[in-house]
Design a protein around this motif. Structure first.
Motif, mmCIF file in Angstrom:
data_model
loop_
_atom_site.group_PDB
_atom_site.id
_atom_site.type_symbol
_atom_site.label_atom_id
_atom_site.label_comp_id
_atom_site.label_asym_id
_atom_site.label_seq_id
_atom_site.Cartn_x
_atom_site.Cartn_y
_atom_site.Cartn_z
ATOM 1 N N GLY A 142 0.688 -0.898 -0.479
ATOM 2 C CA GLY A 142 0.749 0.076 0.067
ATOM 3 C C GLY A 142 0.775 1.162 0.320
ATOM 4 O O GLY A 142 0.377 2.363 -0.372
ATOM 5 N N ILE A 143 2.272 1.603 0.678
ATOM 6 C CA ILE A 143 3.197 1.713 0.724
ATOM 7 C C ILE A 143 3.181 2.691 -1.304
ATOM 8 O O ILE A 143 3.374 4.225 -0.978
ATOM 9 C CB ILE A 143 4.264 2.417 1.233
ATOM 10 N N PHE A 144 3.349 2.258 -2.214
ATOM 11 C CA PHE A 144 2.747 2.558 -3.332
ATOM 12 C C PHE A 144 1.942 4.449 -3.846
ATOM 13 O O PHE A 144 2.438 4.669 -4.990
ATOM 14 C CB PHE A 144 3.164 1.538 -4.066
ATOM 15 N N GLN A 145 0.940 3.659 -2.857
ATOM 16 C CA GLN A 145 -0.238 5.104 -3.143
ATOM 17 C C GLN A 145 0.749 6.115 -3.642
ATOM 18 O O GLN A 145 -0.118 7.092 -4.115
ATOM 19 C CB GLN A 145 -1.386 4.831 -2.004
ATOM 20 N N VAL A 146 1.898 6.158 -2.452
ATOM 21 C CA VAL A 146 2.038 7.415 -1.746
ATOM 22 C C VAL A 146 3.424 7.735 -1.902
ATOM 23 O O VAL A 146 4.212 8.718 -2.397
ATOM 24 C CB VAL A 146 1.950 7.687 -0.572
ATOM 25 N N ALA A 147 4.538 6.533 -2.426
ATOM 26 C CA ALA A 147 5.752 7.199 -2.667
ATOM 27 C C ALA A 147 5.225 6.471 -3.281
ATOM 28 O O ALA A 147 5.774 5.471 -4.890
ATOM 29 C CB ALA A 147 6.891 5.257 -1.824
#
Length: 264
Positions: A108-113
């Motif tokens: 899910g971090i790829f949503q913001v990073a």
């Protein structure tokens, strides 16, 4: 009363001996050794691997490991070496690092990073928590409060208190006891992490973009005075101030040919 005085003297002496200083000069109480914390971190990480679904996409794993390796290779000598990096199939925009050289990243971090520099901000921040001994600091406070006397051994068995230990290590979301790092620790991890990513050849300016993305994702974040974490706006201002230190580190890394080519 006569027996109490020697006991108090011993306790006071142990507390004074445990006083340490964080990377930013903040005073800390550390009652747990690096070896004890590494043991707990390793055991907790094994728990996470059993509890959560591990991502097996080779491209994603290479990408995350490329960034993590670039950051950890430039750490102080006692922290260098092989860090275990695992990507978990988890929708929350999160990542964590544990004593014992463990790094976990949620998909899910790829949503913001959105790029390598932004993900390096996240991983640098989490590694910063480890380098600053934040887990040991929280364990120590809990222990002195009288609610964590057997913390070292808890994770080795199935006894009561495992959820609390996981929470103190920063893994409470998955174990039902959420104990977030305090504002001072979060701000400290931001500062340490920014310098780490810059030394590794990642652009520190990307940290501001990351937190703008995070702010957009978490619409309705509570005011800073109601939260244990700094507000996104405060965080961005602090990071912008830290660019005075981080940018020269980044420029020096580039001049020395340190330019990680991490692509997803």
């Amino acid at each position: 009363m006569t027996m109490l005085k020697p006991i108090l003297a011993i306790v006071l002496a142990s507390l004074l001996a445990s006083c340490a200083e964080s990377p930013t000069g903040r005073r800390q109480m550390l009652l747990f050794s690096d070896g004890e914390m590494s043991q707990m971190g390793g055991t907790a990480f094994d728990e996470m691997k059993k509890k959560m679904t591990i991502n097996t996409n080779s491209a994603t794993n290479r990408y995350v490991s490329c960034i993590a390796d670039a950051i950890t290779v430039s750490l102080p000598a006692e922290w260098r070496g092989s860090w275990e990096v695992v990507v978990f199939e988890e929708a929350s925009a999160n990542a964590f690092a544990l004593p014992g050289k463990k790094i976990g990243v949620h998909t899910g971090i790829f949503q913001v990073a959105k790029n390598a520099d932004q993900l390096a901000t996240v991983i640098g921040h989490e590694v910063g928590h480890v380098l600053a001994h934040h887990s040991a600091e929280r364990m120590s406070v809990q222990s002195v409060a009288g609610t964590g006397t057997q913390l070292v051994g808890v994770l080795l068995g199935e006894g009561a208190g495992k959820e609390t230990v996981m929470g103190l290590l920063g893994l409470g979301t998955q174990f039902g006891v959420v104990l977030p790092y305090g504002r001072a620790q979060e701000s400290e991890a931001d500062i340490v992490g920014l310098d780490l990513m810059a030394k590794a050849g990642f652009n520190p300016a990307a940290s501001v973009d990351l937190w703008k993305n995070m702010s957009a994702l978490s619409d309705g974040q509570p005011p800073e005075f109601m939260s244990t974490h700094p507000s996104h706006s405060s965080r961005i201002k602090d990071l912008q101030r830290q660019m005075v230190t981080a940018t020269p580190l980044y420029e020096k890394a580039k001049a020395n040919g340190i330019r990680p080519a991490c692509k997803r």
